[in-house]
Design a protein around this motif. Structure first.
Motif, PDB file in Angstrom:
ATOM      1  N   UNK A   5     -16.675  25.485 -11.245  1.00 32.85           N
ATOM      2  CA  UNK A   5     -17.857  24.803 -10.735  1.00 32.85           C
ATOM      3  C   UNK A   5     -17.545  23.767  -9.690  1.00 32.85           C
ATOM      4  N   UNK A   6     -18.593  23.324  -8.994  1.00 32.61           N
ATOM      5  CA  UNK A   6     -18.436  22.377  -7.899  1.00 32.61           C
ATOM      6  C   UNK A   6     -17.955  21.021  -8.352  1.00 32.61           C
ATOM      7  N   UNK A   7     -18.325  20.596  -9.567  1.00 26.60           N
ATOM      8  CA  UNK A   7     -17.919  19.276 -10.033  1.00 26.60           C
ATOM      9  C   UNK A   7     -16.417  19.182 -10.141  1.00 26.60           C
ATOM     10  N   UNK A   8     -15.789  20.222 -10.723  1.00 28.39           N
ATOM     11  CA  UNK A   8     -14.342  20.216 -10.856  1.00 28.39           C
ATOM     12  C   UNK A   8     -13.670  20.269  -9.493  1.00 28.39           C
ATOM     13  N   UNK A   9     -14.257  21.035  -8.578  1.00 27.10           N
ATOM     14  CA  UNK A   9     -13.671  21.112  -7.251  1.00 27.10           C
ATOM     15  C   UNK A   9     -13.765  19.764  -6.554  1.00 27.10           C
ATOM     16  N   UNK A  10     -14.843  19.049  -6.781  1.00 26.25           N
ATOM     17  CA  UNK A  10     -14.989  17.743  -6.147  1.00 26.25           C
ATOM     18  C   UNK A  10     -13.918  16.787  -6.608  1.00 26.25           C
ATOM     19  N   UNK A  11     -13.545  16.894  -7.885  1.00 24.16           N
ATOM     20  CA  UNK A  11     -12.498  16.017  -8.381  1.00 24.16           C
ATOM     21  C   UNK A  11     -11.205  16.238  -7.630  1.00 24.16           C
ATOM     22  N   UNK A  12     -10.961  17.498  -7.267  1.00 24.91           N
ATOM     23  CA  UNK A  12      -9.726  17.793  -6.564  1.00 24.91           C
ATOM     24  C   UNK A  12      -9.829  17.470  -5.088  1.00 24.91           C
ATOM     25  N   UNK A  13     -10.956  17.770  -4.464  1.00 29.48           N
ATOM     26  CA  UNK A  13     -11.091  17.588  -3.030  1.00 29.48           C
ATOM     27  C   UNK A  13     -11.427  16.153  -2.655  1.00 29.48           C
ATOM     28  N   UNK A  14     -11.879  15.373  -3.643  1.00 32.64           N
ATOM     29  CA  UNK A  14     -12.161  13.981  -3.340  1.00 32.64           C
ATOM     30  C   UNK A  14     -13.528  13.768  -2.737  1.00 32.64           C
ATOM     31  N   UNK A  15     -14.466  14.703  -2.891  1.00 35.26           N
ATOM     32  CA  UNK A  15     -15.813  14.531  -2.367  1.00 35.26           C
ATOM     33  C   UNK A  15     -16.759  14.209  -3.498  1.00 35.26           C
ATOM     34  N   UNK A  16     -18.025  13.921  -3.149  1.00 29.19           N
ATOM     35  CA  UNK A  16     -19.016  13.582  -4.147  1.00 29.19           C
ATOM     36  C   UNK A  16     -19.304  14.788  -5.026  1.00 29.19           C
ATOM     37  N   UNK A  17     -19.263  14.592  -6.356  1.00 29.52           N
ATOM     38  CA  UNK A  17     -19.373  15.722  -7.278  1.00 29.52           C
ATOM     39  C   UNK A  17     -20.719  16.398  -7.166  1.00 29.52           C
ATOM     40  N   UNK A  18     -21.798  15.645  -7.116  1.00 23.95           N
ATOM     41  CA  UNK A  18     -23.128  16.268  -7.065  1.00 23.95           C
ATOM     42  C   UNK A  18     -23.331  17.022  -5.756  1.00 23.95           C
ATOM     43  N   UNK A  19     -22.846  16.469  -4.661  1.00 23.34           N
ATOM     44  CA  UNK A  19     -22.965  17.143  -3.381  1.00 23.34           C
ATOM     45  C   UNK A  19     -22.198  18.459  -3.392  1.00 23.34           C
ATOM     46  N   UNK A  20     -20.965  18.453  -3.978  1.00 18.67           N
ATOM     47  CA  UNK A  20     -20.167  19.677  -4.016  1.00 18.67           C
ATOM     48  C   UNK A  20     -20.883  20.762  -4.786  1.00 18.67           C
ATOM     49  N   UNK A  21     -21.562  20.383  -5.893  1.00 19.39           N
ATOM     50  CA  UNK A  21     -22.277  21.380  -6.682  1.00 19.39           C
ATOM     51  C   UNK A  21     -23.387  22.013  -5.867  1.00 19.39           C
ATOM     52  N   UNK A  22     -24.115  21.205  -5.106  1.00 22.84           N
ATOM     53  CA  UNK A  22     -25.192  21.735  -4.275  1.00 22.84           C
ATOM     54  C   UNK A  22     -24.641  22.705  -3.245  1.00 22.84           C
ATOM     55  N   UNK A  23     -23.477  22.344  -2.630  1.00 20.50           N
ATOM     56  CA  UNK A  23     -22.894  23.212  -1.607  1.00 20.50           C
ATOM     57  C   UNK A  23     -22.529  24.561  -2.193  1.00 20.50           C
ATOM     58  N   UNK A  24     -21.871  24.580  -3.346  1.00 19.40           N
ATOM     59  CA  UNK A  24     -21.454  25.838  -3.947  1.00 19.40           C
ATOM     60  C   UNK A  24     -22.664  26.665  -4.332  1.00 19.40           C
ATOM     61  N   UNK A  25     -23.638  26.067  -4.982  1.00 22.73           N
ATOM     62  CA  UNK A  25     -24.799  26.806  -5.417  1.00 22.73           C
ATOM     63  C   UNK A  25     -25.638  27.254  -4.238  1.00 22.73           C
ATOM     64  N   UNK A  26     -25.560  26.551  -3.136  1.00 21.93           N
ATOM     65  CA  UNK A  26     -26.327  26.912  -1.964  1.00 21.93           C
ATOM     66  C   UNK A  26     -25.713  28.038  -1.168  1.00 21.93           C
ATOM     67  N   UNK A  27     -24.571  28.559  -1.617  1.00 25.22           N
ATOM     68  CA  UNK A  27     -23.953  29.690  -0.955  1.00 25.22           C
ATOM     69  C   UNK A  27     -23.195  29.326   0.301  1.00 25.22           C
ATOM     70  N   UNK A  28     -22.873  28.028   0.506  1.00 23.10           N
ATOM     71  CA  UNK A  28     -22.166  27.611   1.707  1.00 23.10           C
ATOM     72  C   UNK A  28     -20.750  27.150   1.379  1.00 23.10           C
ATOM     73  N   UNK A  29     -20.217  27.708   0.329  1.00 24.87           N
ATOM     74  CA  UNK A  29     -18.878  27.316  -0.083  1.00 24.87           C
ATOM     75  C   UNK A  29     -17.857  27.707   0.974  1.00 24.87           C
ATOM     76  N   UNK A  30     -16.795  26.908   1.088  1.00 30.69           N
ATOM     77  CA  UNK A  30     -15.712  27.238   2.008  1.00 30.69           C
ATOM     78  C   UNK A  30     -14.961  28.454   1.475  1.00 30.69           C
ATOM     79  N   UNK A  31     -14.082  29.015   2.330  1.00 26.86           N
ATOM     80  CA  UNK A  31     -13.292  30.161   1.900  1.00 26.86           C
ATOM     81  C   UNK A  31     -12.377  29.784   0.742  1.00 26.86           C
ATOM     82  N   UNK A  32     -11.888  28.545   0.725  1.00 25.62           N
ATOM     83  CA  UNK A  32     -11.045  28.083  -0.381  1.00 25.62           C
ATOM     84  C   UNK A  32     -11.845  28.046  -1.681  1.00 25.62           C
ATOM     85  N   UNK A  33     -13.063  27.510  -1.617  1.00 28.85           N
ATOM     86  CA  UNK A  33     -13.898  27.439  -2.821  1.00 28.85           C
ATOM     87  C   UNK A  33     -14.258  28.836  -3.320  1.00 28.85           C
ATOM     88  N   UNK A  34     -14.556  29.755  -2.393  1.00 25.69           N
ATOM     89  CA  UNK A  34     -14.860  31.128  -2.798  1.00 25.69           C
ATOM     90  C   UNK A  34     -13.659  31.763  -3.493  1.00 25.69           C
TER      91      UNK A  34
END
Length: 680
Positions: A5-34
């Motif tokens: 999930x985006x929250x766990x990825x945010x912990x690693x990437x250092x970005x806002x957890x809620x924002x990361x979740x929205x990005x992943x669920x919105x289908x705009x994930x980076x190639x690394x996240x995919x």
């Protein structure tokens, strides 16, 4: 670190957890996240390294890229692409200046590992977007049957690295690296081109190295059903290796180089293409074709016997994938794969350097590895997924001494040829405990064919018959996130027969080459623990973060009642290996932190009489990334206490506790710096 999930990825990437979740669920994930999401489907250990994170410091070789990956040991020698890389004790000690055994390496899904091994010059990983690490049989999708699994480097495209980009790195011991790249998208076509030059004077005396790369990546979509991508990599390299020393020499003067040895690559060329045809939304066919040409001039200036290696692999990968089927009334995904890596030309000629007379000519042409693999993911319900797989591998090895200026007086032959089939099944189960935590387990079979030159090259007038290494591995683990924590834990045990081991019988001297031998061992055990944990220690309302990343590896490798060595430990890798990084990140792009790497002592001979010393290295890093993604700068300080340490070691039979020149020297204190700019 693999996460959910985006929250766990945010912990690693250092970005806002809620924002990361929205990005992943919105289908705009980076190639690394995919890629992370895809690897979470594997019922076993698998991880993705974002090379953008790596490039926030020195990104010189595999030691840098594979840092903080539990279960992975990657240490550089001589500051070059020559790295000792081992996963779960794979290729435990089949090592000389960088050749890696027991792991299948790929670029963009096409192997650079073939019957002749893995050439170390391509392990500099230039222009790589992300690195996928699949442990053991969890690399089933790449038809990798090695004990260590597979490492897949994904090249940048015009979409992952758009615009003009320039980067300059420099540091101690004459380290300099320059890169220029340009990527873009034009209609249905994307393109990426990169040129890179690197050089280093060396930490040890007389150990300069330099190289240059050209990388190109072109993709085109013909229609919604058909697309293709072409990747080209070319590298030239010239270097002098740092010699092994005794422990006493490293303690007194680690910059000493007792023996000069050289290596030259006049143009490694890798050309690969991947074409995908989609029959419908649920099925597609992937066709991968590649040619890998890797010449090597070894010991041309200093060795007693100069070697001229010529190798060309042709690779074919066909993969049919079908999703959303029904099997036994349950949702099912099936993959059918064929891969073939063929050494169409492979030989080595040895010349006595004193008068340039040919002393030996060994031919390996025609050797190949062919794998048929059928895999299935059966979704038993919303929580349980059953993974099954069956691989058939056909190993064809041909090694012939076509010329020798000395007679074969041994009991070994001068011609080795065999064709064998082996079966490698896999069974795994994953359980989604909750949306953020997954449990997994698997049992699998591994097959490691001997590399062609392990049978012999130019040192002797005979060849050694060798059997493939076989193993059965059981693995259990968990990965996921909870609150401020994001991590993974794997425990495994491998029962191995015919393990391929190497011994240095006589180290090289100024007038003689090293004498080595390869053999199948009696039964052995590899078992261990791989633990990774990222912890968000503090986070402010404006987005400041303090993150602690940790990776711990426990290696327990030993004989099972060997006639000569009983239950002795297998030499060559530290029993305990721990890495950590504590970093502060400011939302405006500033970051700073300290890091630690520590390894326990380990034996370097099978008789367990001499150990490499333990070590602890401290480092610090500070940098800035422009929020507009235009420019970045970093300072990366390594080995702050100027520790004299052993980075890797050759393996001997029985040293009787006597210090010997079998130890590779790690770099001393140094501060690296880099700056990059992207022209949008």
């Amino acid at each position: 670190m693999a996460c959910l999930g985006g929250t766990a990825q945010a912990a690693e990437e250092g970005s806002d957890a809620r924002l990361a979740t929205v990005v992943v669920e919105g289908g705009k994930a980076s190639e690394v996240e995919k890629a992370r999401v895809e690897l979470e489907k594997v019922a076993g250990a698998a991880r993705v390294v974002d090379n953008q994170e790596v490039e926030r410091g020195r990104a010189q070789n595999a030691e840098d890229v594979l840092a903080l990956q539990p279960g992975v040991f990657a240490q550089a020698t001589s500051g070059t692409g020559a790295n000792k890389i081992s996963i779960r004790g794979s290729g435990l000690n089949t090592f000389y200046q960088g050749y890696v055994m027991g792991i299948k390496f790929l670029y963009d899904g096409l192997p650079i590992t073939g019957p002749g091994g893995t050439q170390e010059d391509l392990l500099n990983m230039a222009a790589v977007d992300r690195t996928e690490v699949l442990y053991g049989a969890n690399a089933f999708s790449h038809t990798a049957l090695s004990l260590g699994g597979a490492i897949n480097f994904i090249t940048h495209t015009g979409r992952t690295s758009p615009g003009a980009y320039a980067r300059l790195d420099f540091g101690p011991f004459g380290y300099r690296k320059q890169q220029l790249s340009y990527g873009g998208v034009s209609g249905d076509t994307d393109y990426y081109i990169s040129v890179l030059h690197n050089e280093r004077d060396g930490y040890q005396d007389d150990t300069p190295n330099k190289g240059r790369d050209f990388i190109a990546n072109f993709g085109h979509t013909f229609n919604p059903k058909l697309d293709t991508r072409l990747t080209i990599r070319y590298r030239e390299e010239k270097l002098l290796n740092g010699s092994t020393l005794t422990k006493a020499q490293i303690k007194d003067d680690p910059t000493h180089n007792r023996l000069l040895s050289d290596r030259r690559k006049d143009g490694t060329t890798l050309i690969g293409s991947k074409t995908t045809y989609r029959f419908d939304d649920d099925s597609r066919l992937e066709i991968g074709l590649g040619v890998n040409d890797y010449p090597l001039l070894n010991g041309w200036r200093y060795a007693a016997t100069a070697q001229d290696w010529r190798s060309t692999d042709v690779n074919t990968v066909l993969r049919y994938l079908r999703t959303d089927d029904r099997l036994f009334g349950l949702p099912s995904d099936t993959t059918l794969t064929f891969s073939d890596t063929r050494l169409v030309r492979g030989d080595v000629k040895g010349y006595r350097r004193s008068d340039w007379q040919k002393v030996r000519y060994t031919d390996y042409s025609g050797s190949r590895d062919t794998v048929f693999a059928l895999g299935n993911e059966l979704h038993l319900d919303d929580q349980y997924t059953l993974s099954t797989g069956l691989s058939l591998i056909n190993i064809d090895r041909t090694a012939r001494i076509k010329y020798s200026n000395t007679a074969n007086t041994s009991t070994f032959p001068d011609n080795v040829s065999y064709n064998e089939w082996h079966v490698a099944p896999r069974l795994g189960l994953s359980y989604q405990l909750n949306p953020s935590v997954q449990l997994f387990g698997n049992v699998s079979r591994s097959i490691d064919p001997p590399v062609t030159w392990q049978h012999g090259s130019t040192a002797n007038a005979y060849l050694r018959p060798l059997d493939p290494q076989k193993g059965t591995t059981v693995e259990f683990g968990v990965r996921g996130s909870a609150g401020i924590f994001d991590g993974s834990l794997s425990v495994y045990r491998s029962w191995i027969s015919d393990e391929l081991l190497t011994v240095i019988i006589t180290p090289a001297t100024q007038t003689t080459d090293a004498v080595t031998a390869n053999a199948n061992a009696s039964d052995t055990i590899h078992q261990g623990i791989e633990a990774g944990l990222d912890t968000r220690l503090w986070e402010s309302a404006r987005g400041d973060q303090v993150i602690l990343r940790q990776a711990y590896t426990f290696n327990d490798f030993f004989y099972r009642d060997d006639d000569a060595f009983g239950s002795n430990e297998l030499p060559s890798l530290p029993r305990h290996y721990y890495q950590a990084e504590l970093q502060y990140r400011h939302p405006a792009g500033f970051y700073a932190g300290v890091n630690l790497r520590t390894a326990s002592s380990y034996y370097v001979d099978y008789a367990n009489t001499l150990k490499a010393p333990s070590y602890t290295l401290w480092g610090a890093k500070v940098g800035y990334d422009d929020p507009g993604e235009r420019w970045s700068v970093y300072l990366d300080a390594r080995n702050l206490t100027d520790e004299h340490y052993v980075t890797a070691a050759n393996t001997a039979y029985d040293l009787r506790g006597v210090d010997s020149p079998n130890f590779y020297v790690g770099d001393g204190f140094g501060v690296y710096a880099g700056i990059s700019y992207r022209f949008h």
